[in-house]
Scaffold this motif. Sequence first.
Motif, mmCIF file in Angstrom:
data_model
loop_
_atom_site.group_PDB
_atom_site.id
_atom_site.type_symbol
_atom_site.label_atom_id
_atom_site.label_comp_id
_atom_site.label_asym_id
_atom_site.label_seq_id
_atom_site.Cartn_x
_atom_site.Cartn_y
_atom_site.Cartn_z
ATOM 1 N N ALA A 20 0.827 -1.207 0.000
ATOM 2 C CA ALA A 20 0.000 0.000 0.000
ATOM 3 C C ALA A 20 0.857 1.250 0.000
ATOM 4 O O ALA A 20 1.958 1.268 0.570
ATOM 5 C CB ALA A 20 -0.932 0.013 1.214
ATOM 6 N N VAL A 21 0.336 2.268 -0.652
ATOM 7 C CA VAL A 21 0.912 3.614 -0.580
ATOM 8 C C VAL A 21 0.122 4.329 0.513
ATOM 9 O O VAL A 21 -0.991 4.797 0.286
ATOM 10 C CB VAL A 21 0.790 4.342 -1.930
ATOM 11 N N PRO A 53 -5.731 -8.119 -1.006
ATOM 12 C CA PRO A 53 -6.036 -7.042 -0.053
ATOM 13 C C PRO A 53 -5.666 -7.401 1.381
ATOM 14 O O PRO A 53 -5.194 -6.549 2.140
ATOM 15 C CB PRO A 53 -7.549 -6.849 -0.204
ATOM 16 N N VAL A 54 -5.893 -8.657 1.749
ATOM 17 C CA VAL A 54 -5.550 -9.111 3.097
ATOM 18 C C VAL A 54 -4.038 -9.047 3.293
ATOM 19 O O VAL A 54 -3.552 -8.594 4.335
ATOM 20 C CB VAL A 54 -6.073 -10.539 3.331
ATOM 21 N N ALA A 55 -3.294 -9.487 2.285
ATOM 22 C CA ALA A 55 -1.833 -9.460 2.367
ATOM 23 C C ALA A 55 -1.316 -8.029 2.474
ATOM 24 O O ALA A 55 -0.361 -7.757 3.215
ATOM 25 C CB ALA A 55 -1.226 -10.150 1.147
ATOM 26 N N LEU A 70 -7.832 -0.130 3.343
ATOM 27 C CA LEU A 70 -7.522 0.106 1.936
ATOM 28 C C LEU A 70 -8.498 1.083 1.312
ATOM 29 O O LEU A 70 -9.708 1.017 1.535
ATOM 30 C CB LEU A 70 -7.545 -1.207 1.157
ATOM 31 N N GLY A 71 -7.942 1.967 0.505
ATOM 32 C CA GLY A 71 -8.739 2.883 -0.290
ATOM 33 C C GLY A 71 -8.721 2.463 -1.746
ATOM 34 O O GLY A 71 -8.853 1.283 -2.057
ATOM 35 N N TRP A 91 -2.707 -0.554 -3.273
ATOM 36 C CA TRP A 91 -3.856 0.305 -2.957
ATOM 37 C C TRP A 91 -3.350 1.566 -2.273
ATOM 38 O O TRP A 91 -2.248 1.581 -1.699
ATOM 39 C CB TRP A 91 -4.812 -0.398 -1.983
ATOM 40 N N VAL A 92 -4.161 2.610 -2.291
ATOM 41 C CA VAL A 92 -3.953 3.717 -1.372
ATOM 42 C C VAL A 92 -4.304 3.212 0.018
ATOM 43 O O VAL A 92 -5.320 2.528 0.200
ATOM 44 C CB VAL A 92 -4.839 4.925 -1.737
ATOM 45 N N GLY A 93 -3.467 3.499 1.004
ATOM 46 C CA GLY A 93 -3.727 3.069 2.372
ATOM 47 C C GLY A 93 -4.043 4.250 3.267
ATOM 48 O O GLY A 93 -3.441 5.322 3.125
ATOM 49 N N ARG A 94 -5.008 4.073 4.160
ATOM 50 C CA ARG A 94 -5.374 5.102 5.134
ATOM 51 C C ARG A 94 -5.141 4.560 6.535
ATOM 52 O O ARG A 94 -5.527 3.430 6.847
ATOM 53 C CB ARG A 94 -6.851 5.488 4.973
ATOM 54 N N VAL A 95 -4.542 5.363 7.378
ATOM 55 C CA VAL A 95 -4.202 4.925 8.730
ATOM 56 C C VAL A 95 -5.458 4.764 9.572
ATOM 57 O O VAL A 95 -6.366 5.599 9.541
ATOM 58 C CB VAL A 95 -3.251 5.938 9.405
#
Length: 290
Positions: A20-21, A53-55, A70-71, A91-95
Motif C-alpha cells: 500500500a501507498v 487485499p488481506v496481504a 484500503l482505499g 492500494w492507497v492506504g489510510r491509517v
Amino acid sequence: MSPASPPTASATRDVLAAGAVVLRKDAVLLVHRPRYDDWSFPKGKLDRGELAPVAAVREVSEETGVRIRLGMPLASQRYPNGNRMKSVSYWVGRVVGDPDVGGYLVNDEIDDVAWVPLDKARKRLSYSFDVSTLKEALAVEHRTHALVVLRHSHAFSRKAWRKDDRLRPLLSTGRHQAERLTPLLSAYAPSRLVTSSSLRCVQTVAPYAAASGWPVQEVDGLSEEDATAGSVVEVVDELLQARESALLCTHRPVLPTVLDALGIEADKLAPGELLVVHHRKSRVRAVERY
C-alpha cells in the motif's frame, strides 16, 4: 463500470505480492530494506491461499506497525524477480488508529521506517516504478469510502427447507465461508453494516460484526420477500451519501437492483462473493471483485 479482479496463483506463474501507498497529510510511509539498500513502499508476498487485499494490510502492519484500511486500488507493478516475474498489487492506504512509527522494532528485513514528506519522497524512493505509483496515488488521494456489496454465503437448499424461508440458515460450508470473509472485510474496514433481515444474510455478516464490534442493521427491504426497487435504492443512496465505509448483504434476486442503483455492470455473484465499490460524493470511482 465493470469490476476488476486481481490476479490469482492459478492465473499466473508470477511471484504475487501486495502493498500500500499509505498517505497521511503531506507525507507517505516508506521502509528501508538493508538487504537491497533501498527505500520503497511496505509490501510482501501473499501467503498460500491469501487474497491480495488481506496481504497488503498484513504486510503494512508487519513492516511498519501501522494499521491501515484500503482505499482506491492502484495499477499493479510487474518486474523481473530472479528467474521469474513479480506482480505487486497496490492500494492507497489510510491509517486506522495511531500513525506513530517510533516504536517499531527494526530487524534484518526492515531497518528503518519513516513518514517521508511528499516533496522529498520522490528522491528517496529507489525505483522509478515506485515514483510512478506514488504519482498515481496522489492523483486519486481524495478520500474515498468503500461500499461492500455481498451475496450471502451457501445456505440450506430452498427445496429442502419446509419452514419460513426467512429463517433458512447457512450450511456448515456457508458458515465457514462467512468466517473466511472477516479478514477480507477488515481490509476495507466497513463500519456501517446493513443486511437483509433473513437469517442467512445475518449469519453471513455475523463473524465480521463480532470481530469489528460494529452493530448490524437488519432491513426487511433488502430481503427477497419484501425488497422493492424503492426500498433498495433508498438504502443504496443512503450508504453512498454516508461519510463512512459500509457493508450491504443481500440475495441473488435483489442484487441486480443494487447494482443498477450503483450503475455497475457485473455477472451474477456466487454465494459469498462480493464487490468492493469505491465511491466519493456519491460517484463510483472503482470496483473490485472477490
